[in-house]
Design a protein around this motif. Sequence first.
Motif: not given
Lengths: 322, 263
Positions: A136-143, A192-205
């Motif tokens: 559920e969390e991930l579906l929200e994350f990717i819209g 959209q994909v870049w946005d998500r990937l940037e978010k992940l990167r900023s979380q230290g992944l």
Amino acid sequence: MFRSSHKAMRVKTTDQEEEREHVIEAEGLRKTFGDFVAVDDVSFKVRQGECFGILGPNGAGKTSMIRMIYGFSPITGGSLRVFGIDVSRGLRKIKSRVGVCQQENNLDPDLDVLKNLEVYARYFDIPRKEAHNRAEELLEFIGLDHRKKARSTELSGGMMRRLVIARALINSPDLVILDEPTTGLDPQSRHQVWDRLEKLRSQGLSILMTTHYMDEASRLCDRLIIMDHGRILVLGEPIDLIRKYVGQNIIEVAEPSKELRAYIQSEGLEYEDVGPRLIIYSEDGEDLFHEMSNNYCREGCTLRMATLEDVFLKLTGRDLRE
Amino acid sequence: MTGRVSFRISKRFIRVWQRNLTVYQKTWKISFIPPLLEPLFYILAFGVGLGVLVGKIHYNNIEVSYVGFIAPALIAITIMYNAFFENTFASFVRMYYQKTFDAIMATPLSVEEIITGEIIWGATKSLIAASIMLGIMSLFGLITYPVGLLIIPLAFLGGVAFGSVGMFFTGMVPSIEIFNLPIFLFITPMFLFSGTFFPVENLPAWAQGLSLLFPLTHLVKLTRAFGLGFTSIELLWSVLYLLTFSLIFFPLALFVMHRRLIK
């Protein structure tokens, strides 16, 4: 093994950056298929928390390389360690901590969107309740939380791609491997994909990705390698590579006159001749541009910033790879 | 995943079985129809139509009607079809077209565990279909209990045998059309000559010997004995045959699938 390599690094360097652990260490890595050498003596390290790019023309060995990292393909020679674990020994341990987003959208067409994530979570032995919450969390994350019950085959290309990325995150991985994450997507979906990937990167992944798009690599990658014919041509940060290999500016001339060619020769400028176009590499582009456009070419002469694409084409050539 | 096939299979294979079950739960109503209707069609055709011409058949010192004779064999055929088709066409689609195996291989599961899960799933489908047929046939008094219940675990064993050989073909065929070859050369002759619709003893001696090589001959022998309420030590040979057949083709299936998927 993990510990010892970590310690060894601490001894070797005092650099703050270098002190971080490496998620991937490849040394003299080789992969052959019969007589064909796909990856030839490749060495590199991916630091924890960085986004590392692998660039190269078709057939350069990008996919072969990452397939070895996620265990689809046994290595032919050299050594490859992920999280300090040898891939030929602890593959199951490695795979439990890695999220993989393969080139094809291999979502499960027999299942709906939510079930795609929940069933995938089972492969990692994630308990049902936890898997559901995470999905559920991930579906929200990717819209995609409004398309839970849709069959995965009903989704658009961009939605499928985002769902594949979400699926790669279901096990809360320490490393995500993306093989051409935005190939075939429209500009909106790519962003959209870049946005998500940037978010992940900023979380230290930590992220390892291959791509054909230079703008994507410049935007997302902290460091990258450019490969060709199974070998690494260069390794570095995008900005540094641009400075080092092509300079600050590029002047492109369409249909250059004889006089212009003579001028370039006499000035000893670095340039590339691509049929009807000239590409001139220059540090102080502006003065040169004014000089040239005033005297030699009123039209068809443009000054622009040098990009990673210039580096790529300069290093790998302009011939088609098929 | 190393270069060689590994037989160290953890219980994770159950995850693949669960995946197929999850999909099955959505379509079970359709999957239930063939095993429900098929015996009815056969009973009508052979019992009312052909049975009159054939009369009674001698089996193990008793006389059985023609329908009674073929009913357990129909269960054996269903066991064969369910596992074989699941692990050929359906598995091939998942592997080749849907890339489902590729996606699972990126998780902690190994290729060998994926294939094991698929074969066990095929056997499960055989078990489900055989149980439904058993129920329908019981309504017509064609099954003798309690011995008839042995057909249920037997369906699983038969499913593993036919699923393994199906998966072996899946690892070998270059394209999905090629499955017609093993179906024409292996499945169809078995369907006809394994003592299904007439006793094997009616065949010439050489053909009888040949039919003993067929796994379906042994499966039919067992379902018929159990269905008609007989057990004997001699039947253990047929069980042993099916076990051996599975023990040969299951590792072979793992081997060819590993070779196909890990490059």
